[in-house]
Design an enzyme around this catalytic site. Structure first.
Site, PDB file in Angstrom:
ATOM      1  N   ASP A 121       0.837  -1.202   0.000  1.00  0.00           N
ATOM      2  CA  ASP A 121       0.000   0.000   0.000  1.00  0.00           C
ATOM      3  C   ASP A 121       0.875   1.258   0.000  1.00  0.00           C
ATOM      4  O   ASP A 121       1.632   1.495   0.939  1.00  0.00           O
ATOM      5  CB  ASP A 121      -0.881  -0.040   1.261  1.00  0.00           C
ATOM      6  CG  ASP A 121      -1.830   1.121   1.355  1.00  0.00           C
ATOM      7  OD1 ASP A 121      -1.841   1.983   0.447  1.00  0.00           O
ATOM      8  OD2 ASP A 121      -2.572   1.168   2.357  1.00  0.00           O
ATOM      9  N   ILE A 122       0.739   2.071  -1.029  1.00  0.00           N
ATOM     10  CA  ILE A 122       1.563   3.283  -1.154  1.00  0.00           C
ATOM     11  C   ILE A 122       1.310   4.257   0.008  1.00  0.00           C
ATOM     12  O   ILE A 122       2.186   5.061   0.345  1.00  0.00           O
ATOM     13  CB  ILE A 122       1.322   3.955  -2.537  1.00  0.00           C
ATOM     14  CG1 ILE A 122       2.494   4.867  -2.907  1.00  0.00           C
ATOM     15  CG2 ILE A 122      -0.016   4.686  -2.582  1.00  0.00           C
ATOM     16  CD1 ILE A 122       2.499   5.301  -4.366  1.00  0.00           C
ATOM     17  N   ASN A 165      -7.861  11.538 -11.031  1.00  0.00           N
ATOM     18  CA  ASN A 165      -8.583  11.855 -12.273  1.00  0.00           C
ATOM     19  C   ASN A 165      -8.564  13.374 -12.449  1.00  0.00           C
ATOM     20  O   ASN A 165      -8.078  14.095 -11.580  1.00  0.00           O
ATOM     21  CB  ASN A 165     -10.009  11.294 -12.245  1.00  0.00           C
ATOM     22  CG  ASN A 165     -10.793  11.805 -11.055  1.00  0.00           C
ATOM     23  OD1 ASN A 165     -10.873  13.014 -10.842  1.00  0.00           O
ATOM     24  ND2 ASN A 165     -11.366  10.912 -10.268  1.00  0.00           N
ATOM     25  N   GLY A 187      -9.799   3.116  -6.367  1.00  0.00           N
ATOM     26  CA  GLY A 187      -8.439   2.606  -6.449  1.00  0.00           C
ATOM     27  C   GLY A 187      -7.477   3.327  -5.528  1.00  0.00           C
ATOM     28  O   GLY A 187      -7.808   3.665  -4.389  1.00  0.00           O
ATOM     29  N   VAL A 188      -6.278   3.590  -6.041  1.00  0.00           N
ATOM     30  CA  VAL A 188      -5.244   4.194  -5.202  1.00  0.00           C
ATOM     31  C   VAL A 188      -5.647   5.614  -4.768  1.00  0.00           C
ATOM     32  O   VAL A 188      -5.314   6.055  -3.664  1.00  0.00           O
ATOM     33  CB  VAL A 188      -3.877   4.146  -5.932  1.00  0.00           C
ATOM     34  CG1 VAL A 188      -3.813   5.075  -7.120  1.00  0.00           C
ATOM     35  CG2 VAL A 188      -2.737   4.403  -4.964  1.00  0.00           C
ATOM     36  N   ASP A 189      -6.360   6.315  -5.612  1.00  0.00           N
ATOM     37  CA  ASP A 189      -6.850   7.668  -5.305  1.00  0.00           C
ATOM     38  C   ASP A 189      -7.730   7.634  -4.043  1.00  0.00           C
ATOM     39  O   ASP A 189      -7.553   8.435  -3.112  1.00  0.00           O
ATOM     40  CB  ASP A 189      -7.654   8.167  -6.520  1.00  0.00           C
ATOM     41  CG  ASP A 189      -7.938   9.649  -6.507  1.00  0.00           C
ATOM     42  OD1 ASP A 189      -7.403  10.353  -5.640  1.00  0.00           O
ATOM     43  OD2 ASP A 189      -8.697  10.099  -7.388  1.00  0.00           O
ATOM     44  N   SER A 232      -2.524   4.290 -14.299  1.00  0.00           N
ATOM     45  CA  SER A 232      -3.388   3.895 -15.440  1.00  0.00           C
ATOM     46  C   SER A 232      -3.596   2.392 -15.610  1.00  0.00           C
ATOM     47  O   SER A 232      -4.323   1.982 -16.517  1.00  0.00           O
ATOM     48  CB  SER A 232      -2.881   4.468 -16.780  1.00  0.00           C
ATOM     49  OG  SER A 232      -3.085   5.850 -16.840  1.00  0.00           O
ATOM     50  N   THR A 233      -2.952   1.554 -14.766  1.00  0.00           N
ATOM     51  CA  THR A 233      -3.078   0.103 -14.999  1.00  0.00           C
ATOM     52  C   THR A 233      -4.238  -0.525 -14.231  1.00  0.00           C
ATOM     53  O   THR A 233      -4.417  -1.738 -14.265  1.00  0.00           O
ATOM     54  CB  THR A 233      -1.785  -0.663 -14.641  1.00  0.00           C
ATOM     55  OG1 THR A 233      -1.587  -0.629 -13.221  1.00  0.00           O
ATOM     56  CG2 THR A 233      -0.592  -0.080 -15.353  1.00  0.00           C
ATOM     57  N   GLY A 234      -5.019   0.290 -13.522  1.00  0.00           N
ATOM     58  CA  GLY A 234      -6.186  -0.219 -12.810  1.00  0.00           C
ATOM     59  C   GLY A 234      -7.435   0.070 -13.625  1.00  0.00           C
ATOM     60  O   GLY A 234      -7.620  -0.478 -14.724  1.00  0.00           O
TER      61      GLY A 234
HETATM   62  P1  ADP Z   1      -6.001   4.293 -12.709  1.00  0.00           P
HETATM   63  O1  ADP Z   1      -7.370   4.912 -12.778  1.00  0.00           O
HETATM   64  O2  ADP Z   1      -4.883   5.274 -13.023  1.00  0.00           O
HETATM   65  O3  ADP Z   1      -5.905   3.025 -13.490  1.00  0.00           O
HETATM   66  P2  ADP Z   1      -6.197   2.802 -10.192  1.00  0.00           P
HETATM   67  O4  ADP Z   1      -6.171   3.349  -8.823  1.00  0.00           O
HETATM   68  O5  ADP Z   1      -7.428   2.116 -10.649  1.00  0.00           O
HETATM   69  O6  ADP Z   1      -5.790   4.020 -11.155  1.00  0.00           O
HETATM   70  O7  ADP Z   1      -4.993   1.798 -10.388  1.00  0.00           O
HETATM   71  C1  ADP Z   1      -3.639   2.187 -10.514  1.00  0.00           C
HETATM   72  C2  ADP Z   1      -2.776   1.142  -9.854  1.00  0.00           C
HETATM   73  O8  ADP Z   1      -2.780   1.355  -8.434  1.00  0.00           O
HETATM   74  C3  ADP Z   1      -3.252  -0.289 -10.055  1.00  0.00           C
HETATM   75  O9  ADP Z   1      -2.119  -1.093 -10.378  1.00  0.00           O
HETATM   76  C4  ADP Z   1      -3.840  -0.662  -8.688  1.00  0.00           C
HETATM   77  O10 ADP Z   1      -3.715  -2.041  -8.428  1.00  0.00           O
HETATM   78  C5  ADP Z   1      -2.930   0.124  -7.791  1.00  0.00           C
HETATM   79  N1  ADP Z   1      -3.409   0.390  -6.403  1.00  0.00           N
HETATM   80  C6  ADP Z   1      -4.662   0.384  -5.908  1.00  0.00           C
HETATM   81  N2  ADP Z   1      -4.663   0.693  -4.593  1.00  0.00           N
HETATM   82  C7  ADP Z   1      -3.352   0.894  -4.242  1.00  0.00           C
HETATM   83  C8  ADP Z   1      -2.671   1.228  -3.049  1.00  0.00           C
HETATM   84  N3  ADP Z   1      -3.332   1.432  -1.903  1.00  0.00           N
HETATM   85  N4  ADP Z   1      -1.315   1.347  -3.070  1.00  0.00           N
HETATM   86  C9  ADP Z   1      -0.633   1.161  -4.228  1.00  0.00           C
HETATM   87  N5  ADP Z   1      -1.204   0.840  -5.394  1.00  0.00           N
HETATM   88  C10 ADP Z   1      -2.553   0.710  -5.416  1.00  0.00           C
END
Ligand code: ADP
Length: 171
Positions: free
Chosen positions: A10-11, A24, A32-34, A117-119
């Site tokens: 987790d970042i 976005n 997701g990460v946001d 962008s990979t999610g």
């Molecule tokens: P995007 O819309 O840019 O694709 P996402 O958040 O859906 O963004 O995904 C981007 C990446 O972040 C994906 O590889 C996802 O698995 C990863 N991700 C999701 N949650 C976390 C987190 N808490 N820490 C690190 N990476 C994460």
């Protein structure tokens, strides 16, 4: 010498100078990460983001980190994958280069990126990894304040891809 490393998890837990948010264009939070970054940072982050009035794809904006253990959050916007004919590759490279430029401008030393962008945005993982590593290596030659870049991976597939590409001799 700057170092590029891969870390899994987790970042939001990383005690680096800056973490990068894959946001976005509204910068008003998402999934997701946001979503994870906003939940961990607390409500102060969304308040500050409101004043930024969004961010174009490929660009980046910096904020404080509130309850996160890092010092700053650099919000960037990756491209949605639409098949590759819409400038996606260049925009993804910019989403890595612009946060490094901003971090360097702030005299920061360490920065961690999610796999932008990979999610939800569906960018092919192998291609995204190659673009991100090339863009970061190039940026580090120019922006000398940055001593450490972490690619924070969140799934097994990206972990394998990043470890493999980074272990190959760089061109
Ligand atoms: P995007 O819309 O840019 O694709 P996402 O958040 O859906 O963004 O995904 C981007 C990446 O972040 C994906 O590889 C996802 O698995 C990863 N991700 C999701 N949650 C976390 C987190 N808490 N820490 C690190 N990476 C994460």
């Amino acid at each position: 010498m700057s170092k590029i490393n891969v870390i899994s998890g987790d970042i939001c837990t990383l005690e680096v100078d800056a973490i990068v948010n894959a946001a976005n264009t509204t910068l008003l939070g998402g999934e997701g990460v946001d979503g994870a970054i906003h939940r961990t940072a607390g409500p102060g982050l969304i308040e500050e983001c409101r004043n930024l009035r969004g961010c174009p794809i490929g660009q980046a904006k910096i904020t404080s980190a509130y309850n996160l253990p890092c010092k700053f959050v650099i919000h960037t916007v990756g491209p949605v994958w639409k098949g590759g004919d819409f400038g996606e590759e260049g925009l993804l490279a910019s989403a890595y280069t612009n946060p490094i430029r901003i971090a360097d401008n702030m005299k920061l030393h360490s920065i961690a990126f999610p796999n932008i962008s990979t999610g939800i945005y569906s960018f092919p993982k192998e291609l995204a990894a190659a673009i991100s590593i090339t863009a970061v290596r190039k940026a580090l030659k120019k922006y000398k304040s940055i001593k450490e870049v972490l690619f924070c991976v969140f799934d097994e597939e990206n972990l394998e891809i990043y470890n493999r590409i980074l272990s190959e001799p760089s061109p």
